[in-house]
Scaffold this active site. Structure first.
Site, PDB file in Angstrom:
ATOM      1  N   ASP A  47       2.651  -2.864  -4.328  1.00 26.15           N
ATOM      2  CA  ASP A  47       3.155  -1.522  -4.009  1.00 26.15           C
ATOM      3  C   ASP A  47       3.621  -1.478  -2.554  1.00 26.15           C
ATOM      4  OD1 ASP A  47       3.005   1.597  -4.803  1.00 26.15           O
ATOM      5  OD2 ASP A  47       2.387   1.354  -2.718  1.00 26.15           O
ATOM      6  N   TYR A  52       7.277   1.328   4.847  1.00 21.87           N
ATOM      7  CA  TYR A  52       6.296   0.337   5.330  1.00 21.87           C
ATOM      8  C   TYR A  52       6.965  -0.779   6.141  1.00 21.87           C
ATOM      9  CZ  TYR A  52       3.446   2.493   1.600  1.00 21.87           C
ATOM     10  OH  TYR A  52       2.800   3.368   0.762  1.00 21.87           O
ATOM     11  N   LYS A  77       9.639   2.735  -2.673  1.00 28.82           N
ATOM     12  CA  LYS A  77       9.750   4.208  -2.616  1.00 28.82           C
ATOM     13  C   LYS A  77      10.867   4.625  -1.662  1.00 28.82           C
ATOM     14  CE  LYS A  77       4.679   4.128  -2.736  1.00 28.82           C
ATOM     15  NZ  LYS A  77       4.239   3.022  -1.900  1.00 28.82           N
ATOM     16  N   HIS A 110       8.757   9.253  -2.296  1.00 31.18           N
ATOM     17  CA  HIS A 110       7.520   9.052  -1.532  1.00 31.18           C
ATOM     18  C   HIS A 110       6.764  10.367  -1.284  1.00 31.18           C
ATOM     19  CE1 HIS A 110       5.835   5.839   1.412  1.00 31.18           C
ATOM     20  NE2 HIS A 110       4.874   6.655   1.033  1.00 31.18           N
TER      21      HIS A 110
HETATM   22  N1  LIG Z   1       2.385   7.121  -1.613  1.00 31.31           N
HETATM   23  C1  LIG Z   1       1.807   7.347  -0.452  1.00 31.31           C
HETATM   24  O1  LIG Z   1       2.086   8.325   0.235  1.00 31.31           O
HETATM   25  C2  LIG Z   1       0.792   6.380   0.051  1.00 31.31           C
HETATM   26  C3  LIG Z   1       0.026   6.698   1.171  1.00 31.31           C
HETATM   27  C4  LIG Z   1      -0.921   5.767   1.600  1.00 31.31           C
HETATM   28  C5  LIG Z   1      -1.090   4.577   0.907  1.00 31.31           C
HETATM   29  N2  LIG Z   1      -0.298   4.284  -0.172  1.00 31.31           N
HETATM   30  C6  LIG Z   1      -0.427   3.009  -0.922  1.00 31.31           C
HETATM   31  O2  LIG Z   1      -1.790   2.827  -1.294  1.00 31.31           O
HETATM   32  C7  LIG Z   1      -2.256   1.588  -0.775  1.00 31.31           C
HETATM   33  C8  LIG Z   1      -3.742   1.637  -0.477  1.00 31.31           C
HETATM   34  O3  LIG Z   1      -4.053   2.667   0.425  1.00 31.31           O
HETATM   35  P1  LIG Z   1      -4.492   2.401   1.953  1.00 31.31           P
HETATM   36  O4  LIG Z   1      -3.937   1.126   2.392  1.00 31.31           O
HETATM   37  O5  LIG Z   1      -4.137   3.623   2.710  1.00 31.31           O
HETATM   38  O6  LIG Z   1      -6.069   2.394   1.915  1.00 31.31           O
HETATM   39  P2  LIG Z   1      -7.237   1.696   1.023  1.00 31.31           P
HETATM   40  O7  LIG Z   1      -6.688   0.717   0.088  1.00 31.31           O
HETATM   41  O8  LIG Z   1      -8.088   2.825   0.515  1.00 31.31           O
HETATM   42  O9  LIG Z   1      -8.097   0.994   2.154  1.00 31.31           O
HETATM   43  C9  LIG Z   1      -7.598  -0.073   2.897  1.00 31.31           C
HETATM   44  C10 LIG Z   1      -8.613  -0.354   4.018  1.00 31.31           C
HETATM   45  O10 LIG Z   1      -9.856  -0.753   3.468  1.00 31.31           O
HETATM   46  C11 LIG Z   1     -10.159  -2.097   3.883  1.00 31.31           C
HETATM   47  N3  LIG Z   1     -10.694  -2.783   2.696  1.00 31.31           N
HETATM   48  C12 LIG Z   1      -9.998  -3.234   1.622  1.00 31.31           C
HETATM   49  N4  LIG Z   1     -10.835  -3.766   0.713  1.00 31.31           N
HETATM   50  C13 LIG Z   1     -12.082  -3.665   1.221  1.00 31.31           C
HETATM   51  C14 LIG Z   1     -13.353  -4.051   0.740  1.00 31.31           C
HETATM   52  N5  LIG Z   1     -13.500  -4.637  -0.437  1.00 31.31           N
HETATM   53  N6  LIG Z   1     -14.436  -3.786   1.525  1.00 31.31           N
HETATM   54  C15 LIG Z   1     -14.283  -3.177   2.732  1.00 31.31           C
HETATM   55  N7  LIG Z   1     -13.101  -2.780   3.226  1.00 31.31           N
HETATM   56  C16 LIG Z   1     -12.000  -3.024   2.476  1.00 31.31           C
HETATM   57  C17 LIG Z   1      -8.855  -2.685   4.380  1.00 31.31           C
HETATM   58  O11 LIG Z   1      -9.094  -3.597   5.446  1.00 31.31           O
HETATM   59  P3  LIG Z   1      -8.456  -5.094   5.504  1.00 31.31           P
HETATM   60  O12 LIG Z   1      -7.005  -4.999   5.180  1.00 31.31           O
HETATM   61  O13 LIG Z   1      -8.714  -5.472   6.928  1.00 31.31           O
HETATM   62  O14 LIG Z   1      -9.227  -5.900   4.528  1.00 31.31           O
HETATM   63  C18 LIG Z   1      -8.143  -1.448   4.929  1.00 31.31           C
HETATM   64  O15 LIG Z   1      -8.603  -1.132   6.221  1.00 31.31           O
HETATM   65  C19 LIG Z   1      -1.385   1.399   0.471  1.00 31.31           C
HETATM   66  O16 LIG Z   1      -1.453   0.091   0.979  1.00 31.31           O
HETATM   67  C20 LIG Z   1      -0.047   1.819  -0.066  1.00 31.31           C
HETATM   68  O17 LIG Z   1       0.519   0.794  -0.859  1.00 31.31           O
HETATM   69  C21 LIG Z   1       0.636   5.169  -0.615  1.00 31.31           C
END
Ligand SMILES: NC(=O)c1ccc[n+]([C@@H]2O[C@H](COP(=O)([O-])OP(=O)(O)OC[C@H]3O[C@@H](n4cnc5c(N)ncnc54)[C@H](OP(=O)(O)O)[C@@H]3O)[C@@H](O)[C@H]2O)c1
Length: 272
Positions: A47, A52, A77, A110
């Site tokens: 994704d 990004y 997106k 988005h």
């Molecule tokens: N559509 C939208 O508006 C929108 C907005 C935000 C996000 N997104 C999408 O959703 C995806 C995920 O959301 P996100 O990146 O905001 O947050 P997330 O996946 O909830 O959390 C990512 C964070 O958690 C850490 N992490 C990952 N796995 C872990 C584990 N098993 N144990 C402990 N910590 C862990 C990662 O660190 P490390 O990388 O250092 O491991 C990073 O700091 C994004 O990457 C993006 O593709 C979409």
């Protein structure tokens, strides 16, 4: 890595229920390595977004992986300042060229910004022209979806929203289900903000799983598609190791009750 189940969208396209999110994965080496590692570990769903700024590296990692295109599910997106009918078509061409792909599997609006109905018409055209296999929205609340459904000819296949135990948007999920819109969870781990929660720890201990795995399993059992982000191979593998246990109904209810309407990202209600 265990095989990831596929979820069928309302147009028959199947999406792996777990994917890798790449928001805040730095363009350049970090993005290339992160996606390459995930693909070689067994992830098949990525994704990204034009916002990004890492579509080129995602594309390079896909190309170098040697994995057949039809075995991958790639989402990107259209960003807020690219919206509008003609601008969206141009933004899509830019994304496709950066990704070095002939089509994307899922193209999303988005955020709901004024005029998103026109943007949607561009997505419908891309879909009818066969340049995307599925189209959808992100950060759409019920009122945004109602407004979209009034003028659209294609019902969005996906709504990607912030969703995790402290932001359990049950009513929105029900509304989406009634309209055959698949929910997808962004920030499923709430960016790691409450992995020390005692309910999640205690639940995980019963199954030999971590709090992150408990949350992602909770997504799966709620029928949600989930896209945790990690730049670390060990965490990518941990996050995907959720298909060999089952939370009980009582576990699910206890986790549902953690809801506090707490957000880690922007609130779509405040945007438009
Ligand atoms: N559509 C939208 O508006 C929108 C907005 C935000 C996000 N997104 C999408 O959703 C995806 C995920 O959301 P996100 O990146 O905001 O947050 P997330 O996946 O909830 O959390 C990512 C964070 O958690 C850490 N992490 C990952 N796995 C872990 C584990 N098993 N144990 C402990 N910590 C862990 C990662 O660190 P490390 O990388 O250092 O491991 C990073 O700091 C994004 O990457 C993006 O593709 C979409």
């Amino acid at each position: 890595m265990c095989e990831v189940p596929l979820v069928e969208l309302h147009n028959g396209v199947k999406i792996p229920q777990l994917g890798l999110g790449v928001y805040k994965v730095e363009k350049g080496n970090e993005a290339y390595q992160t996606v390459s590692t995930a693909l070689s570990s067994g992830y098949r769903h990525i994704d990204t977004a034009s916002f990004y700024d890492n579509e080129i590296e995602v594309g390079n990692a896909i190309k170098d992986s040697g994995i057949s295109r039809e075995d991958l599910f790639i989402t990107t997106k259209v960003w807020n300042d690219e919206q509008g009918y003609e601008k969206t078509l141009a933004a899509f061409d830019r994304s496709l060229s950066k990704l070095q792909l002939e089509y994307v599997d899922l193209y999303l609006i988005h955020w709901p910004v004024p005029g998103f109905q026109e943007t949607w018409k561009a997505l419908e055209k891309l879909y009818t022209d066969g340049r995307v296999r599925a189209i959808g929205v992100s950060n759409f609340m019920k009122r945004h979806l109602e407004s979209l459904l009034e003028t659209s000819s294609v019902v969005p296949m996906i709504n990607q929203i912030e969703f995790h135990p402290k932001l359990f948007l049950n009513d929105l999920q029900d509304y989406c289900k009634r309209n055959r819109i698949q929910l997808q969870a962004w920030s499923p781990l709430a960016r790691g903000r409450y992995l020390d929660n005692q309910t999640l720890i205690d639940t995980g201990e019963k199954y030999g799983k971590t709090p992150a795995q408990v949350i992602l399993r909770w997504d799966i059992q709620h029928g949600v598609v989930t896209i945790p982000k990690s730049v670390h191979k060990s965490r990518q593998l941990e996050n995907a190791d959720i298909f060999d246990f089952q939370l009980t109904e009582e576990d699910m209810e206890r986790i549902d009750e953690l809801n506090e309407n707490m957000r880690v990202g922007s609130d779509p209600n405040e945007l438009y």
